[in-house]
Design a protein around this motif. Structure first.
Motif, short mmCIF file in Angstrom:
data_model
loop_
_atom_site.label_atom_id
_atom_site.label_comp_id
_atom_site.label_asym_id
_atom_site.label_seq_id
_atom_site.Cartn_x
_atom_site.Cartn_y
_atom_site.Cartn_z
N GLU A 40 0.90 -1.16 -0.13
CA GLU A 40 -0.04 -0.03 0.23
C GLU A 40 0.86 1.25 -0.17
N GLU A 41 0.28 2.21 -0.48
CA GLU A 41 1.17 3.53 -0.56
C GLU A 41 0.73 4.47 0.74
N SER A 42 1.70 4.78 1.36
CA SER A 42 1.62 5.61 2.33
C SER A 42 1.56 7.12 2.21
N ALA A 43 0.75 7.78 2.74
CA ALA A 43 0.28 9.28 2.58
C ALA A 43 1.64 10.11 3.11
N VAL A 44 2.08 9.52 4.17
CA VAL A 44 3.28 10.50 4.67
C VAL A 44 4.51 9.36 4.94
N PRO A 45 5.40 9.89 3.99
CA PRO A 45 6.85 9.10 3.98
C PRO A 45 7.47 9.14 5.69
N VAL A 46 7.94 8.11 5.94
CA VAL A 46 8.53 7.89 7.29
C VAL A 46 9.98 8.01 7.04
N PRO A 47 10.65 9.11 7.61
CA PRO A 47 12.06 8.97 7.40
C PRO A 47 12.50 8.42 8.57
N LYS A 48 13.74 7.55 7.76
CA LYS A 48 14.81 6.65 8.64
C LYS A 48 15.67 7.62 9.14
N LEU A 49 15.50 7.49 10.91
CA LEU A 49 16.44 8.54 11.53
C LEU A 49 17.74 7.59 11.86
N ALA A 50 18.87 8.06 11.53
CA ALA A 50 20.17 7.43 11.83
C ALA A 50 20.39 7.72 13.25
N GLU A 51 20.72 6.73 14.27
CA GLU A 51 21.10 7.08 15.44
C GLU A 51 22.65 7.44 15.45
N PRO A 52 22.82 8.53 16.07
CA PRO A 52 24.12 9.42 15.97
C PRO A 52 25.12 8.29 17.07
N ASP A 53 26.31 8.24 16.52
CA ASP A 53 27.42 7.43 17.59
C ASP A 53 28.07 8.55 18.71
N TYR A 54 27.12 8.33 19.80
CA TYR A 54 27.42 8.97 20.80
C TYR A 54 28.75 8.89 21.30
N LYS A 55 29.20 7.59 21.39
CA LYS A 55 30.67 7.23 21.89
C LYS A 55 31.55 8.16 20.97
N ALA A 56 31.43 8.01 19.78
CA ALA A 56 32.48 8.89 18.99
C ALA A 56 32.33 10.46 18.99
N LEU A 57 31.12 10.88 19.12
CA LEU A 57 31.03 12.09 19.59
C LEU A 57 31.67 12.46 20.93
N TYR A 58 31.39 11.79 21.78
CA TYR A 58 32.05 11.92 23.21
C TYR A 58 33.48 11.98 23.08
N GLU A 59 34.26 11.07 22.43
CA GLU A 59 35.67 10.85 22.32
C GLU A 59 36.01 12.15 21.55
N LYS A 60 35.64 12.47 20.49
CA LYS A 60 35.90 13.77 19.68
C LYS A 60 35.72 14.99 20.67
N MET A 61 34.74 15.35 21.47
CA MET A 61 34.70 16.21 22.24
C MET A 61 35.59 16.16 23.43
N GLN A 62 36.07 15.21 23.90
CA GLN A 62 37.00 14.89 25.01
C GLN A 62 38.33 15.17 24.31
N ALA A 63 38.79 14.77 23.20
CA ALA A 63 39.85 15.15 22.48
C ALA A 63 40.16 16.51 22.26
N ASP A 64 38.90 17.52 21.76
CA ASP A 64 38.93 18.86 21.73
C ASP A 64 39.09 19.65 23.03
N LEU A 65 38.52 19.25 23.96
CA LEU A 65 38.86 19.60 25.47
C LEU A 65 40.10 19.61 25.79
N ASP A 66 40.90 18.45 25.68
CA ASP A 66 42.15 18.12 26.03
C ASP A 66 42.97 18.93 25.17
N ALA A 67 42.70 19.09 23.91
CA ALA A 67 43.49 20.00 23.14
C ALA A 67 43.46 21.43 23.81
#
Length: 165
Positions: A40-67
């Protein structure tokens, strides 16, 4: 007056998944309907949300903080060095100014010492007393180095003898 149906504008929460749209933002163009798994055709497309990689974001922010912390420490050390240089230059300028007041030659001006202005002035005064050329007082004559006039006091001696003064 018959009402014409207007296309439904999505609410701000519907317009941007996970966010709120500004009310003045024009609505997004409608996308073609997509078939669902059932066919069946849906009237509203359902976007697929990609789950962000929180661990990678945390490590990047920690490296930025250390620098940033490292740069901050380096800047603090550099600021301390610059403050020390400014203090040395101010002290040297004070010594040079006081040496100029006492007309010390450059060789002696470099020898002026002291922790504060009063001590520097006292030392510069002592150096000036030793180093200043003293005028040579002659014993008489037109030049300071001339021999004394042998007849200088003779007229006075004669006057005293003659008049008994």
């Amino acid at each position: 007056m018959p009402e014409t149906p207007t296309p439904e504008t999505p609410t701000p929460a519907e317009a941007i998944p996970g966010g709120v749209a500004h009310p003045d933002t024009p609505p997004a163009p409608e996308e073609p309907e997509t078939p669902t798994e059932d066919g069946e055709e849906s009237a509203v497309p359902v976007p697929k949300l990609a789950e962000p990689d929180y661990k990678a974001l945390y490590e990047k922010m920690q490296a930025d903080l250390d620098a940033t912390r490292e740069r901050s420490t380096e800047a603090g050390v550099e600021a301390d060095e610059l403050r020390a240089q400014v203090a040395q230059l101010q002290e040297q300028a004070m010594r040079d100014r006081i040496a100029a007041e006492y007309a010390l030659p450059p060789v002696l001006a470099a020898l002026v010492q002291g922790g504060d202005e009063a001590a520097v002035r006292a030392h510069a005064e002592q150096l000036a007393a030793v180093a200043a050329p003293k005028p040579l007082l002659g014993a008489g004559g037109l030049t300071p180095h001339a021999e004394p006039d042998p007849y200088k006091g003779l007229a006075e001696k004669l006057r005293r003898r003659r008049y008994g003064i």
